[in-house]
Motif scaffolding. Structure first.
Motif, PDB file in Angstrom:
ATOM      1  N   ASP A 177      -1.008  14.879  -8.544  1.00  0.00           N
ATOM      2  CA  ASP A 177      -0.340  14.127  -9.613  1.00  0.00           C
ATOM      3  C   ASP A 177      -1.358  13.812 -10.702  1.00  0.00           C
ATOM      4  O   ASP A 177      -2.572  13.854 -10.479  1.00  0.00           O
ATOM      5  CB  ASP A 177       0.245  12.819  -9.065  1.00  0.00           C
ATOM      6  CG  ASP A 177       1.280  13.071  -7.966  1.00  0.00           C
ATOM      7  OD1 ASP A 177       2.060  14.037  -8.123  1.00  0.00           O
ATOM      8  OD2 ASP A 177       1.268  12.328  -6.970  1.00  0.00           O
ATOM      9  N   PHE A 178      -0.858  13.459 -11.876  1.00  0.00           N
ATOM     10  CA  PHE A 178      -1.764  13.137 -12.979  1.00  0.00           C
ATOM     11  C   PHE A 178      -2.679  11.945 -12.651  1.00  0.00           C
ATOM     12  O   PHE A 178      -3.807  11.870 -13.133  1.00  0.00           O
ATOM     13  CB  PHE A 178      -0.981  12.854 -14.258  1.00  0.00           C
ATOM     14  CG  PHE A 178      -0.458  14.098 -14.938  1.00  0.00           C
ATOM     15  CD1 PHE A 178      -0.875  15.363 -14.540  1.00  0.00           C
ATOM     16  CD2 PHE A 178       0.443  14.005 -15.984  1.00  0.00           C
ATOM     17  CE1 PHE A 178      -0.418  16.512 -15.178  1.00  0.00           C
ATOM     18  CE2 PHE A 178       0.918  15.140 -16.634  1.00  0.00           C
ATOM     19  CZ  PHE A 178       0.492  16.404 -16.228  1.00  0.00           C
ATOM     20  N   LYS A 179      -2.199  11.027 -11.821  1.00  0.00           N
ATOM     21  CA  LYS A 179      -3.037   9.866 -11.468  1.00  0.00           C
ATOM     22  C   LYS A 179      -4.274  10.293 -10.672  1.00  0.00           C
ATOM     23  O   LYS A 179      -5.264   9.555 -10.603  1.00  0.00           O
ATOM     24  CB  LYS A 179      -2.220   8.833 -10.681  1.00  0.00           C
ATOM     25  CG  LYS A 179      -1.698   9.289  -9.346  1.00  0.00           C
ATOM     26  CD  LYS A 179      -0.901   8.192  -8.665  1.00  0.00           C
ATOM     27  CE  LYS A 179      -0.178   8.686  -7.423  1.00  0.00           C
ATOM     28  NZ  LYS A 179      -1.067   9.300  -6.417  1.00  0.00           N
ATOM     29  N   ASP A 180      -4.216  11.481 -10.061  1.00  0.00           N
ATOM     30  CA  ASP A 180      -5.365  11.982  -9.298  1.00  0.00           C
ATOM     31  C   ASP A 180      -6.465  12.533 -10.202  1.00  0.00           C
ATOM     32  O   ASP A 180      -7.608  12.718  -9.762  1.00  0.00           O
ATOM     33  CB  ASP A 180      -4.933  13.090  -8.338  1.00  0.00           C
ATOM     34  CG  ASP A 180      -3.915  12.617  -7.314  1.00  0.00           C
ATOM     35  OD1 ASP A 180      -4.124  11.518  -6.765  1.00  0.00           O
ATOM     36  OD2 ASP A 180      -2.929  13.342  -7.072  1.00  0.00           O
ATOM     37  N   ASP A 227       3.711  12.546 -16.233  1.00  0.00           N
ATOM     38  CA  ASP A 227       4.535  12.811 -15.052  1.00  0.00           C
ATOM     39  C   ASP A 227       5.191  11.506 -14.610  1.00  0.00           C
ATOM     40  O   ASP A 227       5.009  10.466 -15.246  1.00  0.00           O
ATOM     41  CB  ASP A 227       3.718  13.469 -13.928  1.00  0.00           C
ATOM     42  CG  ASP A 227       2.686  12.537 -13.310  1.00  0.00           C
ATOM     43  OD1 ASP A 227       2.593  11.363 -13.736  1.00  0.00           O
ATOM     44  OD2 ASP A 227       1.951  12.981 -12.406  1.00  0.00           O
ATOM     45  N   SER A 228       5.948  11.553 -13.545  1.00  0.00           N
ATOM     46  CA  SER A 228       6.737  10.377 -13.141  1.00  0.00           C
ATOM     47  C   SER A 228       5.939   9.398 -12.286  1.00  0.00           C
ATOM     48  O   SER A 228       6.430   8.325 -11.950  1.00  0.00           O
ATOM     49  CB  SER A 228       7.964  10.845 -12.354  1.00  0.00           C
ATOM     50  OG  SER A 228       7.565  11.586 -11.215  1.00  0.00           O
ATOM     51  N   LYS A 229       4.687   9.757 -11.940  1.00  0.00           N
ATOM     52  CA  LYS A 229       3.906   8.922 -11.014  1.00  0.00           C
ATOM     53  C   LYS A 229       2.977   7.933 -11.712  1.00  0.00           C
ATOM     54  O   LYS A 229       2.393   7.073 -11.063  1.00  0.00           O
ATOM     55  CB  LYS A 229       3.076   9.834 -10.083  1.00  0.00           C
ATOM     56  CG  LYS A 229       3.884  10.890  -9.339  1.00  0.00           C
ATOM     57  CD  LYS A 229       4.737  10.256  -8.255  1.00  0.00           C
ATOM     58  CE  LYS A 229       5.556  11.323  -7.519  1.00  0.00           C
ATOM     59  NZ  LYS A 229       4.739  12.253  -6.767  1.00  0.00           N
ATOM     60  N   SER A 230       2.756   8.109 -13.018  1.00  0.00           N
ATOM     61  CA  SER A 230       1.834   7.218 -13.706  1.00  0.00           C
ATOM     62  C   SER A 230       2.150   7.232 -15.202  1.00  0.00           C
ATOM     63  O   SER A 230       2.984   8.004 -15.676  1.00  0.00           O
ATOM     64  CB  SER A 230       0.384   7.654 -13.481  1.00  0.00           C
ATOM     65  OG  SER A 230       0.116   8.850 -14.185  1.00  0.00           O
ATOM     66  N   SER A 231       1.443   6.399 -15.941  1.00  0.00           N
ATOM     67  CA  SER A 231       1.634   6.362 -17.395  1.00  0.00           C
ATOM     68  C   SER A 231       0.555   7.176 -18.114  1.00  0.00           C
ATOM     69  O   SER A 231       0.456   7.132 -19.335  1.00  0.00           O
ATOM     70  CB  SER A 231       1.596   4.910 -17.884  1.00  0.00           C
ATOM     71  OG  SER A 231       0.347   4.319 -17.524  1.00  0.00           O
ATOM     72  N   ASN A 232      -0.253   7.901 -17.345  1.00  0.00           N
ATOM     73  CA  ASN A 232      -1.332   8.696 -17.945  1.00  0.00           C
ATOM     74  C   ASN A 232      -0.769   9.784 -18.858  1.00  0.00           C
ATOM     75  O   ASN A 232       0.131  10.538 -18.459  1.00  0.00           O
ATOM     76  CB  ASN A 232      -2.171   9.381 -16.859  1.00  0.00           C
ATOM     77  CG  ASN A 232      -2.929   8.386 -16.000  1.00  0.00           C
ATOM     78  OD1 ASN A 232      -2.804   7.184 -16.201  1.00  0.00           O
ATOM     79  ND2 ASN A 232      -3.705   8.889 -15.055  1.00  0.00           N
TER      80      ASN A 232
END
Length: 584
Positions: A464-467, A518-523
């Motif tokens: 995910d983008f948060k990674d 993406d849907s997992k973070s606001s990045n």
């Protein structure tokens, strides 16, 4: 969508192993999982991988004939014989000649180098070169990156009193030339532990053995490692084991204190003040070293690589850069002509290989055209041009298919051939091309696997983008140098959206500059998709899509990570990447 995506999710055991290894190494389990995929499963193996040590280089005397080669070189120096360093006109050959010549010149002055003219003499050892050596009283020729099939020419040289030491990495025949020594790990009788050295690498091992035998400190070899890195990258050999050690330390030299000639090339490439990677060698440095041999004579590249005065080197580099511009124009024209032939020949579309020929194509560029066609059509490709009554050609292959064996199967109608799994050269009578084409294509039809002719993208892991953190990106750099058998990891993120600011860019509006969420973070993550403007309409439709990409430094914004997007695929609701064993 350009590719078929290939992804195998990790098993629960692999996930657990990655977590444990990541904890020991203080890195993300994501990267630990990548190590495990590379067969690196222990803390000690990971440390060796991240920090390759020159002390782990293999003893050069384990290579067959190395002791004989060193003895003959010592004898030549002791008797003050004239020595010639002879090599192929490509990057591997030119860097190998420059390396051996520069090292020996520190201890011995009765030495010269020779690069055959591609158009006048052709590939490998030439009678003209031997006659030149004889006329100049040469008694020993060290031949690099060629010579393994030059039995007739070496017999002729022997009759003139000239000895040979062969340093080659191409596949030998059962009957090898009558040289004093043949250094080639691919010999069937050679037990050297690493088989995939390039020609320059074998030249380096020879000099390493010579230094060891004569009490010369290894530190005298260190400045030559930048040539090894250039050769390893440009010759597309596996970046594992000994090649990884040489490339790792060679890149350090290239970035910190390159030799004068390479510094001049770096200058004209616009690579100053940035970290040079293997990809920079493949796409910028290597093509310029190759260019003089493709357009005129490869000796000019060696002249540059051995030059000591920077002002002179810069002039030579600019001259070679002009050759490279000419090469680009010829390459573009020939590739367009070749594409037109493929499109016109309906039968080509239904075959698993491509064989094209044109008597007006330039010999020095046919290898590039073969590479381009392989990339476009995903089929083993042979491109030939005319040389009098003969045809000379270059072959390139797709992942996993041995094009050398395919050519070897036609050896009874070939006058000469050589190479390795993914690249080969050949010469035959012009009139025999139709029979060669038929037999080559039949061999490929019978031996190639269907998946080898598909555009395949191997995804290493889904994140995910948060990674995507600065630390992840910095730790990922420890996996370099990248290349065959250690490719840059390809990540996938599913269900991403345009942030609203993505746009088409480029002179012909062929690329997409992306800003994604993406849907997992606001990045908000920046990316570039080269040559994929056809996906722009879908992206701007606000629908979700999946991306496959590598992580890169943003060259315009320091300390920023950018996605280099390899492929874009509309998201499908039924896809569940984490649960399905083969979702792509």
């Amino acid at each position: 969508m350009l590719f078929k995506w290939n992804y195998k999710p990790p098993t629960s055991e692999e996930i657990k192993a990655a977590e444990e290894l990541g904890e020991k190494l203080n890195i993300s389990p994501i990267l630990a999982g990548l190590l495990i995929k590379r067969g690196i499963t222990t803390e000690s193996a990971a440390k060796r991988f991240f920090h390759p040590q020159l002390s782990d280089l293999i003893n050069p005397f384990l290579m067959k004939d190395m002791d004989v080669a060193v003895d003959r070189l010592n004898d030549a120096m002791g008797r003050k014989e004239r020595i010639m360093v002879y090599g192929d006109y490509d990057v591997d050959g030119c860097t190998a000649v420059a390396l051996v010549y520069r090292f020996l010149l520190q201890f011995y002055s009765n030495i010269e180098y020779y690069i055959p003219d591609r158009y006048d003499e052709g590939y490998g050892l030439s009678k003209k070169g031997i006659d030149y050596a004889h006329a100049n009283n040469v008694k020993l020729i060290i031949i690099l990156d060629c010579g393994i099939k030059a039995a007739e020419e070496i017999a002729y040289a022997k009759s003139l009193g000239i000895d040979f030491i062969i340093c080659d990495h191409h596949v030998p025949d059962e009957d090898m030339p009558q040289a004093v020594a043949i250094l080639n790990p691919k010999r069937s009788d050679d037990t050297y532990p690493f088989k995939h050295l390039c020609g320059c690498g074998i030249g380096f091992k020879f000099m390493q053995a010579f230094a060891k035998n004569n009490g010369i400190p290894f530190s005298r070899l260190m400045p030559l490692l930048d040539l090894c890195a250039v050769s390893i990258a440009a010759d597309i050999v596996p970046v594992t084991d000994e090649n990884r050690i040489l490339a790792y330390h060679g890149l350090k030299i290239l970035n910190q204190n390159p030799s004068t000639g390479l510094k001049a090339i770096i200058d004209i490439c616009g690579l100053n003040n940035r970290e040079i990677a293997m990809s920079d060698i493949v796409f910028k440095i290597g093509p310029r070293i190759n260019a003089s041999g493709r357009i005129e004579n490869g000796r000019e590249s060696v002249d540059l690589l051995v030059e000591k005065e920077f002002s002179h080197a810069l002039e030579k580099a600019k001259h070679i850069d002009c050759y490279n511009e000419q090469r680009k124009d010829i390459d573009k024209q020939m590739t367009e002509e070749a594409n037109q032939i493929v499109a016109r020949l309906e039968s080509q579309r239904h075959r698993s290989s491509i064989v094209l020929y044109d008597e007006n194509w330039k010999k020095g560029v046919i290898g590039i055209v073969a590479s381009r066609l392989t990339e476009i059509y995903f089929r083993p490709t042979v491109v030939l041009t005319r040389d009098g009554d003969l045809a000379t050609g270059s072959a390139r292959s797709v992942t996993g298919f041995d094009v050398y064996s395919a050519i070897k199967s036609c050896r009874d109608i070939l006058l000469n051939f050589g190479g390795h799994t993914y690249a080969a050269g050949l010469t035959l009578k012009w009139d025999d091309i139709p029979e060669f084409r038929q037999r080559f294509q039949k061999y490929v039809d019978n031996h190639i696997q269907p998946e080898q002719t598909e555009a395949m993208l191997n995804i290493d892991t889904v994140i995910d983008f948060k990674d995507i953190t600065k630390r992840l990106h910095n730790d990922l750099k420890k996996f370099s140098p990248f290349g065959p058998c250690n490719p840059k990891p390809i990540f996938c993120t599913v269900g991403v959206y345009d942030y609203g600011t993505s746009k088409v860019v480029g002179r012909e509006q062929e690329h997409i500059k992306l800003e994604l969420v993406d849907s997992k973070s606001s990045n908000v993550v920046n990316g570039i998709a080269f040559g994929q403007s056809a996906s722009a309409r879908y992206i701007k439709s606000k629908r979700s899509f999946d991306i496959a990409y590598t992580l890169e430094d943003n060259v315009f914004k320091k300390n920023m990570v950018q996605l280099q997007i390899e492929d874009i695929r509309p998201a499908e609701e039924e896809d569940n990447v984490q649960a399905e064993p083969h979702p792509f």
